[in-house]
Write a protein that holds these residues in place. Sequence first.
Motif, PDB file in Angstrom:
ATOM      1  N   GLY A 119      -1.504  -3.520  -6.086  1.00  0.00           N
ATOM      2  CA  GLY A 119      -1.005  -3.014  -7.361  1.00  0.00           C
ATOM      3  C   GLY A 119       0.045  -3.903  -7.998  1.00  0.00           C
ATOM      4  N   ASP A 120       0.664  -4.798  -7.214  1.00  0.00           N
ATOM      5  CA  ASP A 120       1.674  -5.700  -7.763  1.00  0.00           C
ATOM      6  C   ASP A 120       1.049  -6.952  -8.375  1.00  0.00           C
ATOM      7  OD1 ASP A 120       3.567  -3.960  -6.909  1.00  0.00           O
ATOM      8  OD2 ASP A 120       4.298  -5.201  -5.248  1.00  0.00           O
ATOM      9  N   LEU A 121      -0.146  -7.308  -7.926  1.00  0.00           N
ATOM     10  CA  LEU A 121      -0.811  -8.509  -8.419  1.00  0.00           C
ATOM     11  C   LEU A 121      -1.786  -8.152  -9.522  1.00  0.00           C
ATOM     12  CD1 LEU A 121      -1.571 -10.239  -5.008  1.00  0.00           C
ATOM     13  CD2 LEU A 121       0.344 -10.661  -6.534  1.00  0.00           C
ATOM     14  N   VAL A 122      -1.864  -9.022 -10.513  1.00  0.00           N
ATOM     15  CA  VAL A 122      -2.777  -8.818 -11.636  1.00  0.00           C
ATOM     16  C   VAL A 122      -3.787  -9.950 -11.618  1.00  0.00           C
ATOM     17  CG1 VAL A 122      -2.965  -8.669 -14.135  1.00  0.00           C
ATOM     18  CG2 VAL A 122      -0.986  -7.683 -12.990  1.00  0.00           C
ATOM     19  N   PHE A 123      -5.051  -9.610 -11.522  1.00  0.00           N
ATOM     20  CA  PHE A 123      -6.107 -10.619 -11.538  1.00  0.00           C
ATOM     21  C   PHE A 123      -6.475 -10.907 -12.986  1.00  0.00           C
ATOM     22  CE2 PHE A 123      -7.027  -8.394  -7.403  1.00  0.00           C
ATOM     23  CZ  PHE A 123      -6.463  -9.380  -6.617  1.00  0.00           C
ATOM     24  N   THR A 124      -6.222 -12.138 -13.411  1.00  0.00           N
ATOM     25  CA  THR A 124      -6.468 -12.510 -14.802  1.00  0.00           C
ATOM     26  C   THR A 124      -7.749 -13.312 -14.981  1.00  0.00           C
ATOM     27  OG1 THR A 124      -5.075 -14.467 -14.528  1.00  0.00           O
ATOM     28  CG2 THR A 124      -4.028 -12.482 -15.410  1.00  0.00           C
ATOM     29  N   ILE A 125      -8.281 -13.883 -13.902  1.00  0.00           N
ATOM     30  CA  ILE A 125      -9.533 -14.636 -13.995  1.00  0.00           C
ATOM     31  C   ILE A 125     -10.472 -14.180 -12.889  1.00  0.00           C
ATOM     32  CG2 ILE A 125      -8.573 -16.695 -15.118  1.00  0.00           C
ATOM     33  CD1 ILE A 125      -8.457 -18.034 -12.406  1.00  0.00           C
ATOM     34  N   ASP A 126     -11.747 -14.521 -13.049  1.00  0.00           N
ATOM     35  CA  ASP A 126     -12.763 -14.181 -12.066  1.00  0.00           C
ATOM     36  C   ASP A 126     -13.683 -15.381 -11.920  1.00  0.00           C
ATOM     37  OD1 ASP A 126     -14.425 -12.943 -10.320  1.00  0.00           O
ATOM     38  OD2 ASP A 126     -15.293 -11.552 -11.764  1.00  0.00           O
ATOM     39  N   ASN A 127     -13.206 -16.407 -11.201  1.00  0.00           N
ATOM     40  CA  ASN A 127     -13.951 -17.642 -11.032  1.00  0.00           C
ATOM     41  C   ASN A 127     -13.886 -18.044  -9.573  1.00  0.00           C
ATOM     42  OD1 ASN A 127     -15.127 -20.131 -11.124  1.00  0.00           O
ATOM     43  ND2 ASN A 127     -13.708 -21.009 -12.602  1.00  0.00           N
ATOM     44  N   CYS A 128     -14.892 -17.668  -8.803  1.00  0.00           N
ATOM     45  CA  CYS A 128     -14.896 -17.945  -7.365  1.00  0.00           C
ATOM     46  C   CYS A 128     -14.993 -19.437  -7.063  1.00  0.00           C
ATOM     47  CB  CYS A 128     -16.040 -17.204  -6.687  1.00  0.00           C
ATOM     48  SG  CYS A 128     -15.874 -15.405  -6.790  1.00  0.00           S
TER      49      CYS A 128
END
Length: 137
Positions: A119-128
Motif C-alpha cells: 500500500g505504500d508503493l505506487v506502480f506507475t508503469i507495467d513493463n516487465c
Amino acid sequence: MASTGNCLIFLIIVSFVQGSPPPYWTSPPTCYSKVLDMGRDVSARVADLKTDPETSHCADHMPYLYIDVHNACIMETMLSFMTMIERMRQRRCAYTRKVQELRMKLRQLHMIISQRCHGDLVFTIDNCGALERRRTS
C-alpha cells in the motif's frame, strides 16, 4: 548541564564541517527508501555475480536484474529470478557466499514489498521487459 550544551555545540560544529546534518536530525528510513536502497543493492549484486570469476560461468544465462519499485511486474520478476537462483544445478555456484547472499536479499526485498510496504508503493508503469536488462547502465 553545561557539559551537555558543550557536547551539542560540538556535534553541530563537527556536522557542519563534515557537510552532513547531525545523526539526530536525520529522519528514519521509510519503507519506500528502504526498498529503493535494497533494490539498488540487489541490482549491483546480480551484476557482480555475472562478472565474478567464481560465479560468472553459472550466471551467464541469467539476465541483469534492475529493481524498479514503480514497475507493476517487480513481484513476478523477483519470484522468477529467485527460482533461477534456487535451481542452479552446479553445486560450486549454488552454494557460494555471493549466491546465497543474493538469494537472501531477494527474499527479504520480496517480503518487505509484499508485506511491510503493501500500500505504500505506487506502480506507475507495467513493463516487465524493462526489469531484465542485458547490460547495466
